[in-house]
Design an enzyme around this catalytic site. Structure first.
Site, PDB file in Angstrom:
ATOM      1  N   SER A   1       0.838  -1.212   0.000  1.00 38.92           N
ATOM      2  CA  SER A   1       0.000   0.000   0.000  1.00 38.92           C
ATOM      3  C   SER A   1       0.863   1.248   0.000  1.00 38.92           C
ATOM      4  O   SER A   1       1.839   1.333   0.730  1.00 38.92           O
ATOM      5  CB  SER A   1      -0.871   0.057   1.256  1.00 38.92           C
ATOM      6  OG  SER A   1      -1.593  -1.109   1.394  1.00 38.92           O
TER       7      SER A   1
ATOM      8  N   HIS B   1      -4.888  -1.315  -5.122  1.00 38.04           N
ATOM      9  CA  HIS B   1      -3.909  -2.277  -5.629  1.00 38.04           C
ATOM     10  C   HIS B   1      -4.156  -2.489  -7.120  1.00 38.04           C
ATOM     11  O   HIS B   1      -5.197  -2.996  -7.511  1.00 38.04           O
ATOM     12  CB  HIS B   1      -4.038  -3.638  -4.919  1.00 38.04           C
ATOM     13  CG  HIS B   1      -3.524  -3.636  -3.525  1.00 38.04           C
ATOM     14  ND1 HIS B   1      -2.243  -4.036  -3.195  1.00 38.04           N
ATOM     15  CD2 HIS B   1      -4.103  -3.286  -2.362  1.00 38.04           C
ATOM     16  CE1 HIS B   1      -2.066  -3.924  -1.895  1.00 38.04           C
ATOM     17  NE2 HIS B   1      -3.182  -3.469  -1.359  1.00 38.04           N
TER      18      HIS B   1
ATOM     19  N   HIS C   1      -3.704 -11.194  -1.722  1.00 40.73           N
ATOM     20  CA  HIS C   1      -3.725 -11.447  -0.272  1.00 40.73           C
ATOM     21  C   HIS C   1      -4.526 -12.708   0.048  1.00 40.73           C
ATOM     22  O   HIS C   1      -5.510 -13.015  -0.620  1.00 40.73           O
ATOM     23  CB  HIS C   1      -4.369 -10.275   0.469  1.00 40.73           C
ATOM     24  CG  HIS C   1      -3.640  -8.983   0.290  1.00 40.73           C
ATOM     25  ND1 HIS C   1      -3.849  -8.168  -0.793  1.00 40.73           N
ATOM     26  CD2 HIS C   1      -2.704  -8.380   1.054  1.00 40.73           C
ATOM     27  CE1 HIS C   1      -3.064  -7.109  -0.698  1.00 40.73           C
ATOM     28  NE2 HIS C   1      -2.349  -7.206   0.408  1.00 40.73           N
TER      29      HIS C   1
ATOM     30  N   TYR D   1      -6.543 -13.070   2.477  1.00 36.13           N
ATOM     31  CA  TYR D   1      -7.913 -12.742   2.902  1.00 36.13           C
ATOM     32  C   TYR D   1      -8.872 -12.557   1.738  1.00 36.13           C
ATOM     33  O   TYR D   1     -10.085 -12.508   1.919  1.00 36.13           O
ATOM     34  CB  TYR D   1      -7.947 -11.501   3.818  1.00 36.13           C
ATOM     35  CG  TYR D   1      -7.422 -10.232   3.202  1.00 36.13           C
ATOM     36  CD1 TYR D   1      -8.147  -9.532   2.237  1.00 36.13           C
ATOM     37  CD2 TYR D   1      -6.192  -9.713   3.601  1.00 36.13           C
ATOM     38  CE1 TYR D   1      -7.665  -8.373   1.677  1.00 36.13           C
ATOM     39  CE2 TYR D   1      -5.701  -8.548   3.039  1.00 36.13           C
ATOM     40  CZ  TYR D   1      -6.441  -7.884   2.086  1.00 36.13           C
ATOM     41  OH  TYR D   1      -5.945  -6.730   1.523  1.00 36.13           O
ATOM     42  N   GLU D   2      -8.332 -12.449   0.522  1.00 39.44           N
ATOM     43  CA  GLU D   2      -9.209 -12.326  -0.634  1.00 39.44           C
ATOM     44  C   GLU D   2      -9.876 -13.654  -0.963  1.00 39.44           C
ATOM     45  O   GLU D   2     -10.815 -13.698  -1.758  1.00 39.44           O
ATOM     46  CB  GLU D   2      -8.421 -11.817  -1.843  1.00 39.44           C
ATOM     47  CG  GLU D   2      -7.986 -10.372  -1.664  1.00 39.44           C
ATOM     48  CD  GLU D   2      -7.056  -9.909  -2.759  1.00 39.44           C
ATOM     49  OE1 GLU D   2      -7.521  -9.734  -3.889  1.00 39.44           O
ATOM     50  OE2 GLU D   2      -5.860  -9.727  -2.493  1.00 39.44           O
TER      51      GLU D   2
ATOM     52  N   ALA E   1       2.577  -2.276   4.102  1.00 36.66           N
ATOM     53  CA  ALA E   1       2.115  -1.373   5.156  1.00 36.66           C
ATOM     54  C   ALA E   1       1.832  -2.281   6.343  1.00 36.66           C
ATOM     55  O   ALA E   1       1.300  -3.374   6.168  1.00 36.66           O
ATOM     56  CB  ALA E   1       0.849  -0.668   4.711  1.00 36.66           C
TER      57      ALA E   1
ATOM     58  N   MET F   1      -0.777  -8.341   6.891  1.00 35.86           N
ATOM     59  CA  MET F   1      -1.580  -9.386   6.245  1.00 35.86           C
ATOM     60  C   MET F   1      -0.930  -9.920   4.971  1.00 35.86           C
ATOM     61  O   MET F   1      -1.625 -10.426   4.088  1.00 35.86           O
ATOM     62  CB  MET F   1      -2.970  -8.820   5.909  1.00 35.86           C
ATOM     63  CG  MET F   1      -3.683  -8.181   7.103  1.00 35.86           C
ATOM     64  SD  MET F   1      -5.210  -7.366   6.573  1.00 35.86           S
ATOM     65  CE  MET F   1      -5.607  -6.421   8.063  1.00 35.86           C
ATOM     66  N   SER F   2       0.372  -9.793   4.862  1.00 34.60           N
ATOM     67  CA  SER F   2       1.034 -10.240   3.618  1.00 34.60           C
ATOM     68  C   SER F   2       2.483 -10.625   3.904  1.00 34.60           C
ATOM     69  O   SER F   2       2.845 -10.924   5.037  1.00 34.60           O
ATOM     70  CB  SER F   2       1.009  -9.091   2.594  1.00 34.60           C
ATOM     71  OG  SER F   2       1.795  -8.008   3.056  1.00 34.60           O
TER      72      SER F   2
ATOM     73  N   ASN G   1       0.427   2.805  11.114  1.00 31.42           N
ATOM     74  CA  ASN G   1      -0.420   3.073  12.289  1.00 31.42           C
ATOM     75  C   ASN G   1       0.110   2.253  13.446  1.00 31.42           C
ATOM     76  O   ASN G   1       0.823   1.273  13.236  1.00 31.42           O
ATOM     77  CB  ASN G   1      -1.862   2.641  11.986  1.00 31.42           C
ATOM     78  CG  ASN G   1      -1.944   1.177  11.574  1.00 31.42           C
ATOM     79  OD1 ASN G   1      -1.593   0.825  10.433  1.00 31.42           O
ATOM     80  ND2 ASN G   1      -2.354   0.329  12.491  1.00 31.42           N
TER      81      ASN G   1
ATOM     82  N   HIS H   1      -8.746   1.708   7.176  1.00 29.99           N
ATOM     83  CA  HIS H   1      -7.898   1.605   5.989  1.00 29.99           C
ATOM     84  C   HIS H   1      -7.482   2.988   5.483  1.00 29.99           C
ATOM     85  O   HIS H   1      -6.401   3.150   4.922  1.00 29.99           O
ATOM     86  CB  HIS H   1      -8.654   0.821   4.907  1.00 29.99           C
ATOM     87  CG  HIS H   1      -7.838   0.513   3.699  1.00 29.99           C
ATOM     88  ND1 HIS H   1      -6.682  -0.250   3.754  1.00 29.99           N
ATOM     89  CD2 HIS H   1      -7.982   0.865   2.395  1.00 29.99           C
ATOM     90  CE1 HIS H   1      -6.166  -0.343   2.529  1.00 29.99           C
ATOM     91  NE2 HIS H   1      -6.932   0.322   1.697  1.00 29.99           N
TER      92      HIS H   1
HETATM   93  N1  HPA Z   1      -2.725  -4.649  11.165  1.00 28.26           N
HETATM   94  C1  HPA Z   1      -2.633  -5.454  10.102  1.00 28.26           C
HETATM   95  N2  HPA Z   1      -2.304  -5.033   8.899  1.00 28.26           N
HETATM   96  C2  HPA Z   1      -2.037  -3.734   8.733  1.00 28.26           C
HETATM   97  C3  HPA Z   1      -2.114  -2.823   9.803  1.00 28.26           C
HETATM   98  C4  HPA Z   1      -2.473  -3.316  11.089  1.00 28.26           C
HETATM   99  O1  HPA Z   1      -2.569  -2.577  12.082  1.00 28.26           O
HETATM  100  N3  HPA Z   1      -1.783  -1.603   9.301  1.00 28.26           N
HETATM  101  C5  HPA Z   1      -1.513  -1.775   7.983  1.00 28.26           C
HETATM  102  N4  HPA Z   1      -1.661  -3.060   7.635  1.00 28.26           N
END
Ligand code: HPA
Length: 273
Positions: A31, A62, A84, A86-87, A114, A212-213, A236, A248
């Site tokens: 991202s 993406h 990903h 989760y997709e 990210a 998540m990747s 974050n 997001h």
């Molecule tokens: N958790 C999981 N995936 C993420 C986060 C998070 O806080 N921030 C960006 N991708």
């Protein structure tokens, strides 16, 4: 032949019908870095939809294509938009593009993402060199019949993220005046962000960032002998670590805020590895 290997061979054939480009370095953009590919010296692009059997990413922001070109004269293949777990794709599809780039000849892989910071010393906007990962939260991409053509049944994972490359990243960042953190990346499935309890669990495991990747891709790449490095953009603080709720939009905003610096860093890294 193994079903997964057969699919890979089909994808390779499809790509090779379109280009003879020989990449040395493969890059996966997370991202905020998505438009990096537009800034390099592009030789050719191939949309994922043009590749038979290729898993297509569905996340907004993406893009889905391979970009072939040069960064500081180094031939690269860039995955603009990753797939990903989760997709809903099986892990073998999630890592298919990584394997494909390895089979196209790329010996080195640079992963970016990210991530949420799980370490209280981090702050949003920081970059973190990935020193190691924990994939306990997701299925291994190597489950199933081993792809003997690619690597061993029980591959060593004691140095997934190359010390040599990590040293180069740190040196390049220092030369550019960019402060860089180091830490362990924990991959979870998503798509929900973690609960505060899960973040505490990750921290107690020794994790510094959650996402998540990436780790599954790193594992598949190491299985086939690629040299791997990874950098997280801490967008974050992970759930429960600040008073704010996660969304997001915040992730995207932080990624966008530091994108220019992140891109400059990646360019220097490619030029030096
Ligand atoms: N958790 C999981 N995936 C993420 C986060 C998070 O806080 N921030 C960006 N991708």
């Amino acid at each position: 032949m193994n079903e997964i290997y057969e699919k890979l061979k089909k994808c390779i054939k499809s790509v090779r019908e379109k280009t003879n480009f020989q990449p040395e370095v493969a890059l996966i953009l997370g991202s905020g870095l998505g438009d990096y590919a537009e800034e390099i010296q592009i030789e050719q692009t191939i949309d994922y939809t043009e590749i038979e059997g290729f898993p297509i990413s569905t996340v907004a922001g993406h893009k889905g294509r391979f970009v072939f070109g040069y960064v500081k004269k180094v031939p690269v293949v860039i995955m603009q938009g990753r797939v990903h777990y989760y997709e809903g794709y099986p892990m073998s599809d999630v890592v298919l593009p990584t394997r494909l780039m390895g089979m196209l000849g790329a010996k080195k892989l640079i992963l970016t993402n990210a991530a949420g910071g799980a370490n209280y010393d981090f702050k949003p906007g920081d970059f973190m060199v990935i020193t190691d990962h924990i994939t306990t939260g997701v299925p291994s991409p190597l489950i199933g019949p081993n792809l003997d053509e690619l690597g061993a049944r029980f591959p060593d994972m004691s140095e997934v993220y190359s010390v040599r490359m990590r040293d180069i990243i740190k040196k390049v960042a220092a030369d550019m005046g960019i402060q860089i953190q180091e830490g362990v990346y924990v991959q979870l499935t998503g798509p929900a962000y973690e609960t505060p309890a899960e973040v505490r669990l990750c921290r107690s495991w020794g994790g510094d960032a959650v996402g998540m990747s990436t780790a599954c891709e790193a594992m598949a790449a190491r299985h086939m002998g690629m040299e791997v490095c990874g950098i997280s953009c801490i967008t974050n603080m992970a759930a429960g670590m600040s008073s704010e709720q996660l969304d997001h939009k915040e992730v995207q905003e932080t990624a966008d805020r530091v994108a220019k610096q992140f891109k400059a860093l990646v360019t220097e890294i490619v030029g030096n590895i």
